[in-house]
Design a protein around this motif. Structure first.
Motif, PDB file in Angstrom:
ATOM      1  N   ASN A   1       0.826  -1.205   0.000  1.00 20.70           N
ATOM      2  CA  ASN A   1       0.000   0.000   0.000  1.00 20.70           C
ATOM      3  C   ASN A   1       0.860   1.254   0.000  1.00 20.70           C
ATOM      4  N   ILE A   2       1.940   1.244   0.760  1.00 19.29           N
ATOM      5  CA  ILE A   2       2.834   2.402   0.796  1.00 19.29           C
ATOM      6  C   ILE A   2       3.470   2.600  -0.566  1.00 19.29           C
ATOM      7  N   ASN A   3       3.986   1.521  -1.160  1.00 15.95           N
ATOM      8  CA  ASN A   3       4.611   1.613  -2.470  1.00 15.95           C
ATOM      9  C   ASN A   3       3.609   2.009  -3.550  1.00 15.95           C
ATOM     10  N   HIS A   4       2.397   1.525  -3.423  1.00 14.28           N
ATOM     11  CA  HIS A   4       1.361   1.862  -4.402  1.00 14.28           C
ATOM     12  C   HIS A   4       1.087   3.363  -4.371  1.00 14.28           C
ATOM     13  N   ASP A   5       0.976   3.933  -3.175  1.00 19.42           N
ATOM     14  CA  ASP A   5       0.723   5.361  -3.057  1.00 19.42           C
ATOM     15  C   ASP A   5       1.901   6.182  -3.570  1.00 19.42           C
ATOM     16  N   ALA A   6       3.112   5.704  -3.340  1.00 21.02           N
ATOM     17  CA  ALA A   6       4.292   6.434  -3.781  1.00 21.02           C
ATOM     18  C   ALA A   6       4.403   6.446  -5.302  1.00 21.02           C
ATOM     19  N   ASN A   7       3.973   5.397  -5.962  1.00 22.65           N
ATOM     20  CA  ASN A   7       4.079   5.307  -7.416  1.00 22.65           C
ATOM     21  C   ASN A   7       2.840   5.807  -8.141  1.00 22.65           C
ATOM     22  N   ARG A   8       1.853   6.261  -7.412  1.00 24.79           N
ATOM     23  CA  ARG A   8       0.603   6.688  -8.022  1.00 24.79           C
ATOM     24  C   ARG A   8       0.792   7.969  -8.826  1.00 24.79           C
ATOM     25  N   THR A   9       0.289   7.960 -10.014  1.00 17.89           N
ATOM     26  CA  THR A   9       0.392   9.120 -10.880  1.00 17.89           C
ATOM     27  C   THR A   9      -0.714  10.105 -10.531  1.00 17.89           C
ATOM     28  N   GLN A  10      -0.368  11.367 -10.507  1.00 15.79           N
ATOM     29  CA  GLN A  10      -1.323  12.431 -10.202  1.00 15.79           C
ATOM     30  C   GLN A  10      -1.433  13.342 -11.421  1.00 15.79           C
ATOM     31  N   TRP A  11      -2.619  13.725 -11.746  1.00 15.33           N
ATOM     32  CA  TRP A  11      -2.859  14.641 -12.850  1.00 15.33           C
ATOM     33  C   TRP A  11      -3.270  15.993 -12.300  1.00 15.33           C
ATOM     34  N   GLY A  12      -2.851  17.038 -12.971  1.00 12.89           N
ATOM     35  CA  GLY A  12      -3.251  18.394 -12.607  1.00 12.89           C
ATOM     36  C   GLY A  12      -3.649  19.161 -13.854  1.00 12.89           C
ATOM     37  N   CYS A  13      -4.746  19.881 -13.772  1.00 10.53           N
ATOM     38  CA  CYS A  13      -5.225  20.670 -14.911  1.00 10.53           C
ATOM     39  C   CYS A  13      -5.542  22.089 -14.449  1.00 10.53           C
ATOM     40  N   TYR A  14      -5.356  23.032 -15.350  1.00  6.16           N
ATOM     41  CA  TYR A  14      -5.704  24.413 -15.021  1.00  6.16           C
ATOM     42  C   TYR A  14      -6.427  25.055 -16.194  1.00  6.16           C
ATOM     43  N   LEU A  15      -7.144  26.130 -15.885  1.00 12.74           N
ATOM     44  CA  LEU A  15      -7.913  26.867 -16.875  1.00 12.74           C
ATOM     45  C   LEU A  15      -7.900  28.329 -16.459  1.00 12.74           C
TER      46      LEU A  15
ATOM     47  N   GLY B   1     -11.624  33.947 -13.639  1.00 13.13           N
ATOM     48  CA  GLY B   1     -10.324  33.764 -13.005  1.00 13.13           C
ATOM     49  C   GLY B   1      -9.680  32.442 -13.390  1.00 13.13           C
ATOM     50  N   SER B   2      -8.735  32.012 -12.556  1.00 12.19           N
ATOM     51  CA  SER B   2      -7.990  30.779 -12.814  1.00 12.19           C
ATOM     52  C   SER B   2      -8.506  29.651 -11.942  1.00 12.19           C
ATOM     53  N   PHE B   3      -8.474  28.453 -12.502  1.00 15.30           N
ATOM     54  CA  PHE B   3      -8.971  27.283 -11.782  1.00 15.30           C
ATOM     55  C   PHE B   3      -7.986  26.135 -11.942  1.00 15.30           C
ATOM     56  N   TYR B   4      -7.907  25.324 -10.908  1.00 19.40           N
ATOM     57  CA  TYR B   4      -6.983  24.196 -10.900  1.00 19.40           C
ATOM     58  C   TYR B   4      -7.697  22.988 -10.311  1.00 19.40           C
ATOM     59  N   GLY B   5      -7.506  21.833 -10.920  1.00 21.16           N
ATOM     60  CA  GLY B   5      -8.095  20.597 -10.412  1.00 21.16           C
ATOM     61  C   GLY B   5      -7.104  19.454 -10.506  1.00 21.16           C
ATOM     62  N   THR B   6      -7.137  18.557  -9.525  1.00 25.65           N
ATOM     63  CA  THR B   6      -6.250  17.395  -9.521  1.00 25.65           C
ATOM     64  C   THR B   6      -7.076  16.113  -9.451  1.00 25.65           C
ATOM     65  N   GLY B   7      -6.463  15.008  -9.910  1.00 24.97           N
ATOM     66  CA  GLY B   7      -7.133  13.721  -9.854  1.00 24.97           C
ATOM     67  C   GLY B   7      -6.179  12.602 -10.210  1.00 24.97           C
ATOM     68  N   SER B   8      -6.629  11.385 -10.023  1.00 27.28           N
ATOM     69  CA  SER B   8      -5.793  10.224 -10.329  1.00 27.28           C
ATOM     70  C   SER B   8      -5.798   9.904 -11.822  1.00 27.28           C
TER      71      SER B   8
ATOM     72  N   VAL C   1      -8.581  23.833 -21.349  1.00 29.49           N
ATOM     73  CA  VAL C   1      -8.003  23.230 -20.156  1.00 29.49           C
ATOM     74  C   VAL C   1      -6.653  22.615 -20.518  1.00 29.49           C
ATOM     75  N   LYS C   2      -5.637  22.941 -19.740  1.00 29.80           N
ATOM     76  CA  LYS C   2      -4.287  22.393 -19.920  1.00 29.80           C
ATOM     77  C   LYS C   2      -4.002  21.419 -18.770  1.00 29.80           C
ATOM     78  N   CYS C   3      -3.500  20.229 -19.124  1.00 33.85           N
ATOM     79  CA  CYS C   3      -3.243  19.203 -18.102  1.00 33.85           C
ATOM     80  C   CYS C   3      -1.815  18.689 -18.189  1.00 33.85           C
ATOM     81  N   SER C   4      -1.305  18.256 -17.044  1.00 36.62           N
ATOM     82  CA  SER C   4      -0.010  17.612 -17.006  1.00 36.62           C
ATOM     83  C   SER C   4      -0.036  16.510 -15.969  1.00 36.62           C
ATOM     84  N   GLN C   5       0.933  15.622 -16.083  1.00 37.90           N
ATOM     85  CA  GLN C   5       0.995  14.439 -15.236  1.00 37.90           C
ATOM     86  C   GLN C   5       2.229  14.535 -14.355  1.00 37.90           C
TER      87      GLN C   5
END
Length: 118
Positions: A60-74, A80-87, A112-116
């Motif tokens: 579980n610890i290793n799974h969380d450490a390797n989990r990819t996170q996505w972030g998007c902004y607009l 104004g500016s907005f930001y959202g994150t997700g798996s 919307v622009k996103c990065s990983q």
């Protein structure tokens, strides 16, 4: 003599069914005991499955450490500016668009622009 012969024949015919009934009762009792033992064993195994072990904690610890996170902004001129994150990208994109929409902005998915990140 006739009656003796009939009595002996009927006794011979009935005796095996009585013995068989007792044997069946014993078998049924043994099966019931086996079922109860198996139920107890299943309960024990369920408890073992629900208790995390050291190896599963590490996974579980290793799974969380390797989990990819996505972030998007607009950036919206009006709201104004907005930001959202997700798996996933879709989750992050959806959260960003929802925040923009909640503030009454002109929210277009194309903007919307996103990065990983890891």
């Amino acid at each position: 003599m006739k009656y003796s012969m009939i009595f002996l024949l009927s006794l011979a015919v009935c005796t095996p069914s009585v013995v068989q009934a007792e044997t069946n009762d014993q078998e049924i009792q043994q099966i019931k005991q086996e079922v109860e033992r198996l139920k107890d064993e299943i309960g024990s195994l369920k408890q073992q499955l629900n208790q995390p072990t050291e190896s599963t904690r590490n996974l579980n610890i290793n799974h969380d450490a390797n989990r990819t996170q996505w972030g998007c902004y607009l950036d919206d001129v009006k709201a104004g500016s907005f930001y959202g994150t997700g798996s996933s990208e879709a989750e992050a994109r959806g959260k960003t668009l929802q925040k923009c929409s909640d503030r009454g902005g002109a929210c277009f998915e194309v903007e919307v622009k996103c990065s990983q990140s890891k």
